[in-house]
Write an enzyme that holds these catalytic residues in place. Structure first.
Site, PDB file in Angstrom:
ATOM      1  N   GLU A  72       0.920  -1.337   0.019  1.00 32.87           N
ATOM      2  CA  GLU A  72      -0.042   0.087   0.128  1.00 32.87           C
ATOM      3  C   GLU A  72       0.886   1.305   0.041  1.00 32.87           C
ATOM      4  OE1 GLU A  72      -2.324  -1.478   3.243  1.00 32.87           O
ATOM      5  OE2 GLU A  72      -3.908  -1.134   2.250  1.00 32.87           O
TER       6      GLU A  72
ATOM      7  N   GLU B  21      -3.951  -9.661   4.043  1.00 36.99           N
ATOM      8  CA  GLU B  21      -4.711  -8.957   5.368  1.00 36.99           C
ATOM      9  C   GLU B  21      -5.816 -10.119   5.552  1.00 36.99           C
ATOM     10  OE1 GLU B  21      -3.324  -7.111   3.089  1.00 36.99           O
ATOM     11  OE2 GLU B  21      -2.750  -5.039   3.806  1.00 36.99           O
TER      12      GLU B  21
END
Ligand code: T1G
Length: 692
Positions: A105, A125
């Site tokens: 990210e 995640e």
């Protein structure tokens, strides 16, 4: 400093240096922001490169910070990424090794990304019960496209950087030195304006709603009890339907919702539990290991064959020794059949099958195995048989070879005493099927040398097992606990349940298989044999006799097409058996027990708390090094539901005082002797503490 800043000519370099995986904890986040600011303030700097020291770029946010104030301490990761993206000078992410979760990210917030081949790129995640919470669900679909991005986010699986070379994710693939290449690239874009921002890319996907609905249906079929996959789809859907900043808010809200769930805490507990299990307090991490370049297995039966496959799968040549040619041929044929089954399912190529079979050889002579670095016996579970085998091994095995027993309950210290080298003896308790089940209980004898223990733990990782150290006791960790679980299952039948009700209740709780279906699968005669030994060794321990009555009728389970349930040939489905149910009801009558209706809650509590209470004794005695080890045993070897984190973690979530209260309640039942609260449980409960 876990993020350093330096200037090389007109390029600033911010280096992430937070071993072991450059986790983006508070210090690192702060260091990045300070570095960007310094570069912007210095007119001589034209561009900024962010690069990772060590293993890779970054393994993501620091999971250990979650549910602690540090995770919310500004600069949040989202803030860091916004500062990077709003930088007035181009920021280039230079990726190698790993760019995962928040690491990816961060790279997506950069204006450019360059990478070398072989880097693992992932948003994993979802495997922790959460979702990418720093813009990943909004930026990845923009730069990679809706479908590939959604697949990566829902699966959480890594994609190698070279596979993504042709996509917009990487502006350039670097061959040679990454930093050199990144700086050269940075100079080439230093004056390019406007700075490209992933957030500005429009998602082009005809009929996105249709695809997202398909994704929802797919997720519903596979997500099981986990909420995260569904929320991943909703976050990506927001990327399609909303403006970037609005989508970011949706992602943030969904992340904050998920990070509080018990399911996510359970998954994170298992993530760290798996890694903690390999740490042995009194064995230094840098202990010199013995080389394991070849192995031998004694016994080509179900266990021996499965154990041998683990070595072949890891590329380690292995010799299987049997007493008779017929048994050896049968064992090797079974191994080949197992590989052929995998190949039929597309899990193996013919070439891999041939390679693995090429690594497995058979012999009838002990003389052939003397040079193996480790030998594992998987012979009949009888001390006399073990003695004969270890006497032999003591004579034939080269000095320094590790002598391991696959015993599931016998005393490793006694077995070690059959040799003149007890320091080289250890227990390696595999779980059937040995080539499939992840759990490996590593039983440390009183005299087991530290390097033997460290070598065996490292071998567990090599053969892709979850190694958990156990001390020596009857049943080690897993079987000692399951003993209490099965006792309660028997008592429940006497008091009013039937096998199907018990199995259904615990399977609804999340177990892969209830105790009676499991026993029918493994063979009821195995438990019968062990109980007969126990009746002699521990006459004061009460058991329900129903299981013995069942075995006396020859109802050993699937292998006799009749056990607790009836089975039809060629069909593994368990059908409730009137004969067995009548036998159970009659047995209650013989005992003078008035059968009663028992709730599913009581069934689950008695089965699970029996595990917890025994686990607390095991922990207190030091048989298990830590509570999470006990959880790992149950998650990887006994089908305990992952979303509940293991028996000890589950007890923590219920609250130990509540567990203790239930145990006191069951102690008022027919078998108070089976409900003596473990002192550690009482102590922790009264101190308001937890096992983990
Ligand atoms: N946070 C904290 N510790 C971590 C960690 C992490 N992200 N990743 C690894 N560790 C520890 C691990 O516990 C072990 O510790 C050591 O590092 C080596 O790990 C906002 C919210 C990166 C592929 O899920 O997959 O970013 O035992 O043995 O085999 O959207 O670690 O030495 O004390 O696994 O070389 C998302 C998880 C986080 C990646 C390296 N990222 N890590 O494998 O080493 S959430 C992940 C891995 C997030 C943002 C969201 C692997 C690895 P110890 P290891 P490895």
């Amino acid at each position: 400093m876990t993020a350093t800043y330096r200037e090389q000519g007109d390029i600033a370099v911010v280096t992430l240096n937070n071993p072991p995986v450059n986790g983006l904890g508070y210090e690192t986040r702060k260091g990045i922001v300070d570095g960007i600011q310094r570069a912007i303030d210095n007119d001589a700097i034209r561009a900024i490169v962010i690069i990772g020291e060590g293993k890779g770029f970054s393994g993501g946010a620091d999971i250990r910070e979650f549910n602690t104030p540090k995770a919310l301490q500004e600069p949040w990761l989202q803030t860091v990424i916004r500062i990077v993206e709003d930088s007035s000078k181009p920021v280039i992410a230079a990726i190698h090794g790993v760019a995962m979760g928040g690491g990816l990210e961060l790279a997506l917030g950069c204006h450019y990304r360059v990478a070398v081949a072989g880097a693992q790129i992932a948003l994993p995640e979802v495997k922790l019960g959460i979702l990418p919470g720093a813009g990943g669900t909004q930026r990845l679909p923009r730069i990679l496209g809706l479908e590939p991005a959604l697949n990566m986010i829902i699966s959480g699986n890594p994609v190698m950087s070279d596979k993504l070379a042709g996509t917009k994710l990487f502006d350039q693939m670097i061959t040679g030195d990454l930093l050199e290449g990144a700086m050269t690239f940075a100079r080439s874009v230093a004056d390019a304006r406007p700075l490209p921002k992933v957030r500005d890319i429009k998602i082009q996907y005809p009929n996105a709603d249709g695809y997202l609905q398909f994704a929802r249906n797919t997720v519903r079929a596979v997500a099981g009890p986990f909420p995260a996959p569904f929320k991943c789809v909703e976050a990506v859907a927001a990327a399609v339907s909303k403006k970037f900043d609005d989508g970011l808010k949706v992602e943030r809200d969904l992340f904050l919702e998920l990070v509080q769930t018990t399911e996510s805490k359970a998954l994170r507990h298992a993530f760290f539990g798996e890694r903690a299990a390999s740490k042995i307090p009194d064995v230094p991490a840098d202990t010199l290991l013995r080389a394991i370049r070849s192995a031998a297995v004694i016994g080509a039966g179900t266990m021996g064959g499965g154990i041998a496959m683990n070595f072949a799968n890891a590329g380690i040549p292995v010799k299987v020794l049997e007493a008779k040619q017929e048994a050896l041929d049968k064992g090797l044929a079974t191994i080949r059949k197992n590989y052929e089954n995998s190949m039929r399912k597309g899990k193996l190529t013919q070439e891999q099958l041939d390679k693995r079979m090429g690594l497995i050889s058979g012999t009838l002579s002990y003389d052939d195995i003397g040079q193996a670095d480790i030998v594992i016996e998987a012979v009949f579970e009888d001390m006399g048989v073990k003695e004969a085998v270890f006497n032999k091994l003591d004579h034939v095995m080269k000095p320094g070879a590790i002598l391991a027993s696959n015993t599931s309950t016998l005393d490793i210290d006694k077995i070690a005493a059959f040799t003149k080298r007890p320091q080289d003896v250890i227990g390696t308790h595999f779980f059937s099927p040995a080539n499939v089940m992840k759990l490996l209980e590593i039983v440390r004898g009183a005299k087991t040398a530290k390097d033997v223990l460290a070598t065996t733990m490292a071998l567990a990782k090599t053969i892709r097992k979850t190694g958990v150290v156990s001390g020596v006791c009857d049943g080690f960790i897993g079987n000692r606990m399951v003993e209490q679980y099965i006792r309660q299952a028997g008592f429940l039948l006497e008091e009013g349940c039937l096998p199907e009700q018990v199995d259904k209740a615990i399977e609804k709780f999340g177990f892969a298989m209830g105790p009676f279906r499991m026993s029918d699968l493994a063979g009821n005669d195995i438990g019968w044999y062990i109980r007969k030994r126990r009746y002699v060794e521990k006459p004061d321990v009460t058991y329900s006799k129903i299981a013995d009555l069942l075995c006396e009728k020859g109802r050993f389970g699937q292998k006799t097409s009749a056990g607790w349930y009836d089975y039809k040939s060629g069909d593994r489905k368990a059908y409730p058996s009137d004969e067995v149910n009548q036998m159970i009801i009659a047995h209650s009558k013989d005992l003078g027990i008035e059968r009663r209706k028992i709730s599913d809650q009581e069934i689950v509590e008695r089965l699970v708390y029996a595990l917890v209470n025994e686990g607390a004794l095991i922990l207190d005695e030091g048989i298990a090094l830590r509570a999470s080890d006990i959880d790992m045993v149950y998650l990887t070897g006994y089908g305990f539901p992952l979303f509940r984190g293991g028996p000890m973690f589950y007890a923590d979530t219920v609250g130990l005082p509540n567990v203790l209260m239930s145990i006191h309640r069951y102690a008022k039942g027919r078998h108070p002797e089976a409900w003596i609260p473990a002192p550690l449980l009482s102590k922790l409960a009264s101190a308001g503490k937890t096992f983990n």
